[in-house]
Design a protein around this motif. Structure first.
Motif, PDB file in Angstrom:
ATOM      1  N   VAL A 177      58.592  80.038  29.420  1.00 57.30           N
ATOM      2  CA  VAL A 177      59.061  78.842  30.108  1.00 57.30           C
ATOM      3  C   VAL A 177      58.713  77.330  29.532  1.00 57.30           C
ATOM      4  CG1 VAL A 177      58.843  77.787  32.304  1.00 57.30           C
ATOM      5  CG2 VAL A 177      58.660  80.455  32.092  1.00 57.30           C
ATOM      6  N   VAL A 178      57.574  77.235  29.113  1.00 58.14           N
ATOM      7  CA  VAL A 178      57.200  76.272  28.310  1.00 58.14           C
ATOM      8  C   VAL A 178      58.230  75.723  27.151  1.00 58.14           C
ATOM      9  CG1 VAL A 178      55.558  74.732  26.949  1.00 58.14           C
ATOM     10  CG2 VAL A 178      54.949  76.173  29.142  1.00 58.14           C
ATOM     11  N   ALA A 179      58.257  76.610  26.618  1.00 58.67           N
ATOM     12  CA  ALA A 179      59.044  76.671  25.244  1.00 58.67           C
ATOM     13  C   ALA A 179      60.714  76.157  25.499  1.00 58.67           C
ATOM     14  CB  ALA A 179      59.122  77.977  24.363  1.00 58.67           C
ATOM     15  N   ARG A 180      60.952  76.897  26.525  1.00 57.70           N
ATOM     16  CA  ARG A 180      62.359  76.866  27.050  1.00 57.70           C
ATOM     17  C   ARG A 180      62.653  75.469  27.452  1.00 57.70           C
ATOM     18  NH1 ARG A 180      66.221  81.064  27.119  1.00 57.70           N
ATOM     19  NH2 ARG A 180      67.529  79.691  27.801  1.00 57.70           N
ATOM     20  N   HIS A 181      61.794  74.912  28.089  1.00 56.11           N
ATOM     21  CA  HIS A 181      61.644  73.609  28.761  1.00 56.11           C
ATOM     22  C   HIS A 181      61.775  72.440  27.778  1.00 56.11           C
ATOM     23  CE1 HIS A 181      60.772  69.990  31.107  1.00 56.11           C
ATOM     24  NE2 HIS A 181      59.734  69.865  30.483  1.00 56.11           N
ATOM     25  N   VAL A 182      60.993  72.832  26.714  1.00 61.80           N
ATOM     26  CA  VAL A 182      61.008  71.643  25.605  1.00 61.80           C
ATOM     27  C   VAL A 182      62.320  71.755  25.030  1.00 61.80           C
ATOM     28  CG1 VAL A 182      60.289  70.914  23.311  1.00 61.80           C
ATOM     29  CG2 VAL A 182      58.640  71.963  25.117  1.00 61.80           C
ATOM     30  N   VAL A 183      63.006  72.970  24.847  1.00 62.17           N
ATOM     31  CA  VAL A 183      64.341  73.070  24.337  1.00 62.17           C
ATOM     32  C   VAL A 183      65.354  72.571  25.161  1.00 62.17           C
ATOM     33  CG1 VAL A 183      66.085  74.599  23.315  1.00 62.17           C
ATOM     34  CG2 VAL A 183      63.723  74.927  22.644  1.00 62.17           C
ATOM     35  N   ASP A 184      65.415  72.767  26.533  1.00 64.76           N
ATOM     36  CA  ASP A 184      66.388  72.198  27.357  1.00 64.76           C
ATOM     37  C   ASP A 184      66.243  70.843  27.645  1.00 64.76           C
ATOM     38  OD1 ASP A 184      66.976  74.791  27.531  1.00 64.76           O
ATOM     39  OD2 ASP A 184      66.276  75.339  29.438  1.00 64.76           O
ATOM     40  N   ALA A 185      65.195  70.294  27.614  1.00 65.34           N
ATOM     41  CA  ALA A 185      64.800  68.831  28.095  1.00 65.34           C
ATOM     42  C   ALA A 185      65.135  67.810  26.978  1.00 65.34           C
ATOM     43  CB  ALA A 185      63.219  68.588  28.757  1.00 65.34           C
ATOM     44  N   THR A 186      65.356  68.431  25.604  1.00 66.03           N
ATOM     45  CA  THR A 186      65.519  67.408  24.587  1.00 66.03           C
ATOM     46  C   THR A 186      66.895  68.028  24.101  1.00 66.03           C
ATOM     47  OG1 THR A 186      64.416  69.134  23.235  1.00 66.03           O
ATOM     48  CG2 THR A 186      63.270  67.279  24.114  1.00 66.03           C
ATOM     49  N   SER A 187      67.642  66.885  23.282  1.00 70.59           N
ATOM     50  CA  SER A 187      68.681  66.977  22.431  1.00 70.59           C
ATOM     51  C   SER A 187      68.274  67.064  20.934  1.00 70.59           C
ATOM     52  CB  SER A 187      69.752  66.057  23.016  1.00 70.59           C
ATOM     53  OG  SER A 187      70.780  66.158  22.131  1.00 70.59           O
ATOM     54  N   SER A 188      68.885  68.089  20.135  1.00 70.02           N
ATOM     55  CA  SER A 188      68.660  68.005  18.721  1.00 70.02           C
ATOM     56  C   SER A 188      69.883  69.044  18.168  1.00 70.02           C
ATOM     57  CB  SER A 188      67.293  68.629  18.399  1.00 70.02           C
ATOM     58  OG  SER A 188      67.213  69.907  19.041  1.00 70.02           O
ATOM     59  N   GLY A 189      70.110  68.776  16.764  1.00 73.37           N
ATOM     60  CA  GLY A 189      70.938  69.642  16.118  1.00 73.37           C
ATOM     61  C   GLY A 189      70.805  71.109  16.460  1.00 73.37           C
ATOM     62  N   SER A 190      69.846  71.406  15.871  1.00 69.21           N
ATOM     63  CA  SER A 190      69.415  72.944  16.289  1.00 69.21           C
ATOM     64  C   SER A 190      67.839  72.878  16.994  1.00 69.21           C
ATOM     65  CB  SER A 190      69.294  73.741  15.038  1.00 69.21           C
ATOM     66  OG  SER A 190      68.248  73.255  14.069  1.00 69.21           O
ATOM     67  N   ALA A 191      67.461  74.098  17.154  1.00 67.78           N
ATOM     68  CA  ALA A 191      66.018  74.230  17.674  1.00 67.78           C
ATOM     69  C   ALA A 191      65.496  75.428  17.416  1.00 67.78           C
ATOM     70  CB  ALA A 191      66.111  73.739  19.259  1.00 67.78           C
ATOM     71  N   ALA A 192      64.164  75.842  17.290  1.00 65.62           N
ATOM     72  CA  ALA A 192      63.720  77.243  17.063  1.00 65.62           C
ATOM     73  C   ALA A 192      62.638  77.199  17.944  1.00 65.62           C
ATOM     74  CB  ALA A 192      63.496  77.437  15.624  1.00 65.62           C
ATOM     75  N   ILE A 193      62.112  78.258  18.373  1.00 67.53           N
ATOM     76  CA  ILE A 193      61.011  78.822  19.176  1.00 67.53           C
ATOM     77  C   ILE A 193      60.317  79.602  18.429  1.00 67.53           C
ATOM     78  CG2 ILE A 193      60.159  79.585  21.282  1.00 67.53           C
ATOM     79  CD1 ILE A 193      62.810  78.908  22.733  1.00 67.53           C
ATOM     80  N   ASN A 194      59.045  79.341  18.121  1.00 68.52           N
ATOM     81  CA  ASN A 194      57.924  80.019  17.059  1.00 68.52           C
ATOM     82  C   ASN A 194      58.574  80.223  15.871  1.00 68.52           C
ATOM     83  OD1 ASN A 194      56.031  79.885  19.315  1.00 68.52           O
ATOM     84  ND2 ASN A 194      56.882  81.897  20.179  1.00 68.52           N
ATOM     85  N   ALA A 195      59.216  79.113  15.256  1.00 67.17           N
ATOM     86  CA  ALA A 195      59.836  79.509  13.950  1.00 67.17           C
ATOM     87  C   ALA A 195      60.021  78.009  13.342  1.00 67.17           C
ATOM     88  CB  ALA A 195      61.139  80.332  13.808  1.00 67.17           C
ATOM     89  N   THR A 196      59.967  77.903  12.292  1.00 69.20           N
ATOM     90  CA  THR A 196      60.725  76.833  11.514  1.00 69.20           C
ATOM     91  C   THR A 196      61.614  77.100  10.444  1.00 69.20           C
ATOM     92  OG1 THR A 196      59.027  76.522   9.549  1.00 69.20           O
ATOM     93  CG2 THR A 196      58.582  75.421  11.762  1.00 69.20           C
ATOM     94  N   LEU A 197      62.654  76.348  10.105  1.00 63.79           N
ATOM     95  CA  LEU A 197      63.581  76.635   9.337  1.00 63.79           C
ATOM     96  C   LEU A 197      64.594  77.685   9.536  1.00 63.79           C
ATOM     97  CD1 LEU A 197      61.955  75.658   5.949  1.00 63.79           C
ATOM     98  CD2 LEU A 197      62.665  74.253   7.785  1.00 63.79           C
TER      99      LEU A 197
END
Ligand code: NAD
Length: 466
Positions: free
Chosen positions: A382-402
């Motif tokens: 819920v926390v991870a999705r909230h951060v993704v949903d509440a911000t705008s970015s070209g792409s996003a990843a949860i518990n990963a980079t690149l």
């Protein structure tokens, strides 16, 4: 490299080059799928036949370890080719759409046609992938193309210029080596699409030049991509993945985590895990590690070393201009208005900025330009999705980079200051195609409903359908 170059600063005959490519395009030879697949296979063969040459060039330009160079540059470009070869037959098929009553009887579809002659301008940090990746899309879509590799990765640029014409149709693909003067000369010509990867300052130059010809652009730019570390995150996994994303290619990755917004309760534990991860990756002295890269040139090395004064160096910090070495570094106590928190770092330095909770992290992100990528580590979806949903970015990843960019089905691109448009996989094909809308009507019946003279009855009928 200046913003004031003129086409006269170079001997390049850009007009002649583009005219010749346009003639090839007009001949129709680039349109058949067989031609396209032959070019894609050519790119693949070039990468296989001359792998050693490319790896040596990447080592010379950026000190890239061979494994890393293969995975992130050559292998990545090959994967784009394989994906296009596997799906091209489907991509080129027209897509049927439903036809409304007013256009009945009839059929409507979208058919993808090549745009013409396109220009790909690439940067130095992944000089194979970022030159050939867009070219794969351009060729899959049936275009002629000019590619302009970066002068800041001169060895790789030279290999591309030498080898590409041996493997793809040289009447349809041209490699232009050079810097601002050559790019300026190219930009004076009319292209049918321009895909530029690099910084936003030059992005503005490209877009301005393109506007003169109404040429559409894809701008793959950069910016400061944050990573948010929630209190719930598995800190060992988070630190390992953040360290990998930050220090790969000595931090010179457009979607690398640029700074970490870390829950204040776990800043010290996260920093300890980062220190451990860096030691596991590169040993006690990263300078002697065969797996750690170098900064592209002295100018960028000096710029990066300057950031070390922004805060307290808690990991790394060692540097040596003579071999453009800068250790994987973590900074604490950096002010929000310090250069390393306002400029894109684009090097192996990670400032850690404590936050009271994820909402503070979200507010921090939203108060700045939209980043190319955003990462969040949390063991709470819920926390991870909230951060993704509440911000705008070209792409996003949860518990990963690149790794989001390794998914061929995902578009790769920025938003706002981090870019416009996207590519990779089918998105590349679409970017370099025109989606033409086609309607085919049956000849009969041909009811006079929509034609003058208009009558009350016709209007009543039309209003029922529209
Ligand atoms: P760079 O200096 O190699 O420039 C990119 C290209 O622009 C080169 O081909 C160069 O010759 C050309 N160029 C430079 N000055 C010019 C001018 N005045 N007129 C016309 N053309 C000119 O690369 P860079 O800009 O230092 O690359 C780093 C930036 O690119 C970072 O901001 C990074 O985040 C971004 N980047 C983005 C992506 C992405 O996919 N979104 C990928 C890699 C890098």
């Amino acid at each position: 490299m200046t913003a004031t170059s003129t086409p006269d600063d170079t001997a390049l005959d850009a007009a002649g080059l583009v005219a010749a490519l346009r003639e090839t395009f007009r001949s129709g030879r680039t349109v058949p799928v067989a031609w396209r697949t032959a070019q894609l296979r050519g790119v693949r063969s070039m990468l296989t036949d001359h792998e050693g040459e490319f790896l040596a060039a990447l080592a010379a330009d950026l000190g890239k370890p061979a494994t890393e160079a293969y995975a992130t540059d050559l292998g990545f470009a090959k994967a784009e080719v394989e994906h296009a070869l596997a799906h091209l037959d489907r991509w080129v098929k027209p897509t049927r759409v439903s036809t409304p009553l007013i256009a009945q009887p009839g059929r409507a579809w979208i058919q993808y046609e090549p745009l013409g002659v396109v220009l790909v301008i690439a940067p130095w940090n992944y000089p194979v992938q970022l030159t050939l990746g867009p070219l794969v899309g351009a060729l899959a879509a049936g275009n002629a193309a000019v590619v302009k590799p970066s002068e800041l990765a001169p060895a790789t640029s030279a290999v591309l210029a030498r080898r590409l014409p041996e493997y793809v149709d040289p009447t349809a693909v041209a490699v232009v080596e050079g810097a601002a003067a050559e790019t300026t000369a190219l930009l004076a010509e009319r292209f049918d699409h321009i895909l530029y990867t690099g910084n936003g300052r030059v992005g503005r130059i490209v877009m301005t030049a393109a506007a003169a010809h109404l040429t559409p652009v894809t701008l793959e730019l950069g910016g400061k991509s944050p990573v948010v570390i929630d209190r719930s995150a598995d800190l060992k996994v988070a630190a390992t993945r953040v360290a990998w994303g930050r220090y790969l290619n000595a931090g010179q990755t457009c979607i690398a985590p640029d700074h970490a917004l870390v829950h204040a309760d776990v800043v010290d534990a996260f920093t300890d895990e980062l220190r451990r991860a860096i030691r596991t990756f590169y040993g006690p002295d990263p300078r002697t590690s065969p797996d750690y890269g170098r900064i592209v040139n002295e100018h960028h090395h000096r710029r990066l070393v300057g950031y070390l004064a922004d805060g307290e160096v808690v990991v790394g910090g060692e540097h040596d201009a003579s071999d453009r070495y800068l250790a994987p570094t973590v900074l604490h106590g950096v002010a929000d208005d310090a250069p390393s928190m306002t400029d894109e770092i684009f090097g192996p330095i990670l400032p850690i900025r404590p936050v009271a909770d994820v909402d503070e992290a979200v507010a921090f992100v939203n108060a700045r330009e939209k980043p190319l990528a955003l990462y969040v580590f949390a063991d709470n979806d819920v926390v991870a999705r909230h951060v993704v949903d509440a911000t705008s970015s070209g792409s996003a990843a949860i518990n990963a980079t690149l790794l989001q960019m390794s998914v061929p089905g995902l578009p790769f691109g920025g938003v706002g200051e981090s870019g416009t448009g996207a590519y990779h996989g089918r998105h590349s094909f679409v970017t370099f195609s025109h989606a033409k809308a086609v309607l085919r009507k049956g000849v009969r019946p041909d009811p006079a409903l929509a034609y003058p003279p208009y009558t009350a009855f016709k209007e009543r009928m039309l209003r029922r359908f529209l």
